[in-house]
Design a protein around this motif. Structure first.
Motif, PDB file in Angstrom:
ATOM      1  N   VAL A   1      -6.698  12.414  -0.316  1.00  0.00           N
ATOM      2  CA  VAL A   1      -6.171  10.992  -0.567  1.00  0.00           C
ATOM      3  C   VAL A   1      -6.611  10.290   0.684  1.00  0.00           C
ATOM      4  O   VAL A   1      -6.449  10.698   1.778  1.00  0.00           O
TER       5      VAL A   1
ATOM      6  N   ILE B   1      -6.879   2.958  -1.947  1.00  0.00           N
ATOM      7  CA  ILE B   1      -6.544   4.332  -2.028  1.00  0.00           C
ATOM      8  C   ILE B   1      -7.456   5.000  -2.561  1.00  0.00           C
ATOM      9  O   ILE B   1      -7.678   4.639  -3.796  1.00  0.00           O
TER      10      ILE B   1
ATOM     11  N   TYR C   1      -5.782   0.731   4.996  1.00  0.00           N
ATOM     12  CA  TYR C   1      -4.791  -0.179   5.180  1.00  0.00           C
ATOM     13  C   TYR C   1      -5.080  -1.513   5.886  1.00  0.00           C
ATOM     14  O   TYR C   1      -5.764  -1.260   7.177  1.00  0.00           O
TER      15      TYR C   1
ATOM     16  N   ILE D   1      -6.414   6.753   2.687  1.00  0.00           N
ATOM     17  CA  ILE D   1      -5.660   5.610   2.707  1.00  0.00           C
ATOM     18  C   ILE D   1      -6.311   4.527   3.467  1.00  0.00           C
ATOM     19  O   ILE D   1      -6.452   4.909   4.732  1.00  0.00           O
TER      20      ILE D   1
ATOM     21  N   THR E   1       0.783  -1.188  -0.129  1.00  0.00           N
ATOM     22  CA  THR E   1       0.006  -0.019   0.061  1.00  0.00           C
ATOM     23  C   THR E   1       0.754   1.254   0.025  1.00  0.00           C
ATOM     24  O   THR E   1       0.627   2.100  -0.904  1.00  0.00           O
ATOM     25  N   TYR E   2       1.804   1.386   0.999  1.00  0.00           N
ATOM     26  CA  TYR E   2       2.449   2.649   1.063  1.00  0.00           C
ATOM     27  C   TYR E   2       3.675   2.574  -0.096  1.00  0.00           C
ATOM     28  O   TYR E   2       4.024   3.731  -0.460  1.00  0.00           O
TER      29      TYR E   2
ATOM     30  N   VAL F   1       1.747   4.441  -2.988  1.00  0.00           N
ATOM     31  CA  VAL F   1       1.488   5.916  -2.520  1.00  0.00           C
ATOM     32  C   VAL F   1       2.809   6.669  -2.794  1.00  0.00           C
ATOM     33  O   VAL F   1       2.795   7.581  -3.493  1.00  0.00           O
TER      34      VAL F   1
END
Length: 151
Positions: A41, A58, A45, A43, A25-26, A29
Motif C-alpha cells: 500500500v 492511495i 499525502y 500513500i 486520506t488517513y 485508510v
C-alpha cells in the motif's frame, strides 16, 4: 523532477484511489482497513492538485473493492476516483458517489434511536446528495453526512 515523472510509484495490478481531499486520506485508510492487508500500500499525502489544492492518493496492489466498500468510502470522501489497474494500465475508472441508501455504515446521532439501543444495523436514506443530508429510517432524524460517526 520532470512533468512526466510519477510522484508515486506505478502498480501492476490493483486499485488507485485518487482525488482524496488531503485531510481525509488517513480516514480512507482506516475505513478500508488497509493497515490489515499483506499487499503493498502506497500513500501519497498533501500532493499538489489543480482541483483540490492538495490531495491524497492511495495505491493498493492486488486489491479490488466491493460495492459495499465503495459505499463506505462515499461517506468519508464523495467524488474520489477509483482507478482499477491491470498490467500497469487503467482498465476501469469510477467516480465514487454517495448511494441513495446507506445500510450499516454510519451511526444515528439520535441517542434515543432504536439503532443505538438494540443490536441492529442502521439504515439511512440520502435526502440531499448535494448538501449531504441523511435521514434515519427508524427515527426520521436528519443529519449532516460530515457530522456522522461510522458504525
Amino acid at each position: 523532477m520532470g512533468k512526466k515523472e510519477l510522484q508515486v510509484v506505478a502498480i501492476e495490478n490493483g486499485t488507485v484511489i485518487d482525488h482524496i481531499p488531503a485531510d481525509k486520506t488517513y480516514q480512507v485508510v482506516g475505513l478500508l482497513h488497509l493497515h490489515e492487508l499483506d499487499e503493498q500500500v502506497t500513500i501519497g499525502y498533501n500532493l499538489p492538485s489543480s482541483k483540490l489544492g492538495k490531495k491524497g492518493i492511495i495505491k493498493i496492489s492486488n486489491k479490488f473493492f466491493t460495492d459495499e466498500e465503495i459505499s463506505r468510502l462515499s461517506v468519508v470522501a464523495p467524488k474520489i476516483v477509483l482507478n482499477m489497474i491491470k498490467n500497469y494500465e487503467v482498465v476501469e475508472k469510477k467516480m465514487v458517489e454517495t448511494p441513495d441508501e446507506l445500510h450499516g455504515i454510519v451511526k444515528c446521532n439520535n441517542p434515543k434511536c432504536i439503532t443505538n439501543n438494540e443490536p441492529m444495523d442502521t439504515f439511512f436514506t440520502v435526502v440531499n446528495k448535494e448538501k449531504g443530508v441523511l435521514k434515519c429510517h427508524y427515527c426520521d432524524m436528519e443529519q449532516d453526512i460530515d457530522k456522522v460517526e461510522l458504525q
